[in-house]
Motif scaffolding. Structure first.
Motif, PDB file in Angstrom:
ATOM      1  N   SER A 105       0.798  -1.224   0.000  1.00 37.47           N
ATOM      2  CA  SER A 105       0.000   0.000   0.000  1.00 37.47           C
ATOM      3  C   SER A 105       0.824   1.265   0.000  1.00 37.47           C
ATOM      4  O   SER A 105       1.906   1.325   0.586  1.00 37.47           O
TER       5      SER A 105
ATOM      6  N   ALA B 143      -4.805   2.048 -10.555  1.00 36.38           N
ATOM      7  CA  ALA B 143      -5.830   2.015 -11.611  1.00 36.38           C
ATOM      8  C   ALA B 143      -7.051   1.142 -11.304  1.00 36.38           C
ATOM      9  O   ALA B 143      -7.869   0.876 -12.188  1.00 36.38           O
TER      10      ALA B 143
ATOM     11  N   GLY C   1      -9.396  10.860  -0.976  1.00 38.36           N
ATOM     12  CA  GLY C   1      -8.946  10.679   0.404  1.00 38.36           C
ATOM     13  C   GLY C   1      -8.969  11.987   1.186  1.00 38.36           C
ATOM     14  O   GLY C   1      -8.826  13.074   0.620  1.00 38.36           O
TER      15      GLY C   1
END
Ligand code: F0G
Length: 355
Positions: free
Chosen positions: A85, A190, A321
């Motif tokens: 991540s 993506a 975010g």
């Protein structure tokens, strides 16, 4: 009626059954905020909306996919999940794992993820390893480990992640009563552009919309493999969430842009920061830098004439975010507060207030 989360709300469109144990933090149902001051500034007659995904439970869109991936992992008898991540996936995975007692293993690129995201993975009790390498390296390792050990991969290569994330498109159409004319979105690994495109197509098939949107995706210029047409070995950008040189869903992102008549383009870090400041200062919407890539792209391509025939058209910018994910960047951009004595007169004078 109380909001039940993504899976219960959209179960007819998701691969779940009555037996699926639903792990939810009541994610989804994020606001679609009209950005009138931004629309006026761009001045092309476009009506811009912001899909404020930072208001999901862990502060990013990842929760939509994670509720699905973790519920299905549990249904399939898994005891541990793992992800690579740039920060938000790990924040979400660790929260959903904590909620149902699964183990969570996280690989992050060392020194490359925003502080807020790191704090989330740590406090939710994930086992976090900071790898001396970049995101693409960590994803490679996670793919290797999850194919050889009894651990479920929860990056967006896991098809349930895409299934959950497509719910964002349903919500937009449920609010607007149709698809927007354009859908602008940041592109990193993506998965999200792939998911939204799938969501719009599902809704079209179900007769809930007639015209699909043009999908316009934006990568950071220093990390723009899809735009360049080749892997970027050493991606660079201050938008760390999308600092990715070899996206997992590369082909499906291209397919979304091409078959919708849209595009995938690059925006520079300066353009991203400009949009980041505009969103906060003009609309009161605080997002993390990567999220501002969608708006940066709209501003840039409006100036280049892309929207010249778009009077009265709608565009949704997904802002992916929350700004609090990356407080260091906000302070680096906007500065520190001035310090002053505990004295009302001095403060009034400094604020230049007149009776
Ligand atoms: N915006 C934010 C805030 C992200 O965290 C990400 C991806 C993206 C945009 C790009 O979405 O990868 O589906 O194209 N973050 C991933 C992560 C890679 O590990 O949190 P994408």
């Amino acid at each position: 009626m109380a909001w039940e989360g993504v899976i219960k709300t959209y179960k007819e469109f998701l691969p779940v059954t009555d037996k699926t144990p639903i792990v939810t933090l009541k994610e989804g149902n994020t606001p679609l905020i009209p950005a009138d001051r931004l629309s006026a500034k761009i001045n092309k007659g476009l009506k811009i909306f912001l899909k404020y995904e930072g208001l999901n439970p862990t502060g990013s869109f990842k929760d939509r996919g994670m509720t699905m991936a973790v519920s299905k992992a549990l249904e399939e008898g898994s005891t541990a999940i793992m992800c690579a991540s740039t920060g938000n996936t790990s924040a979400s995975a660790s929260a959903y794992a904590a909620r149902c007692g699964l183990k969570c293993f996280v690989l992050i690129p060392h020194n490359s993820i925003a502080l807020g995201k790191l704090s989330q993975a740590m406090i939710h009790g994930a086992k976090v390893l900071a790898v001396r390498g970049n995101f693409d390296d960590t994803l490679e390792i996670v793919r290797d480990i999850t194919s050889n050990y009894p651990v479920t991969l929860v990056n967006s290569l896991n098809p349930y992640r895409i299934e959950g994330q497509k719910s964002g498109a349903y919500e937009i159409v449920d609010v607007l009563g149709k698809a927007p004319d354009f859908h602008a979105i940041p592109v990193g690994n993506a998965g999200n552009i792939t998911a939204y495109w799938k969501g719009y197509k599902d809704y079209k098939q179900a007769g809930k919309l007639s015209d699909l949107p043009k999908m316009i995706g934006f990568q950071a210029a220093g990390s723009a493999p899809i735009v360049l047409g080749h892997v970027v070995e050493d991606p660079k950008t201050l938008a760390t969430a999308i600092k990715i040189g070899n996206p997992a869903s590369w082909k499906s992102a291209e397919e979304a842009a091409d078959s919708s008549g849209g595009m995938i383009k690059a925006v520079t870090d300066d353009e991203i920061i400009e949009a980041y400041k505009l969103l906060a200062g003009l609309e009161g919407v605080f997002v993390e830098p990567a999220s501002a890539a969608s708006v940066a792209g709209v501003i840039k391509y409006a100036a280049e004439g892309y929207f010249d025939d778009s009077q009265g058209k709608t565009i949704v910018c997904v802002v992916t975010g929350h700004g609090l994910k990356d407080p260091d960047r906000a302070i680096a951009t906007a500065g520190e507060p001035e310090v002053i004595d505990n004295d009302v007169e001095k403060i009034v004078e400094r604020l230049r207030l007149k009776k």
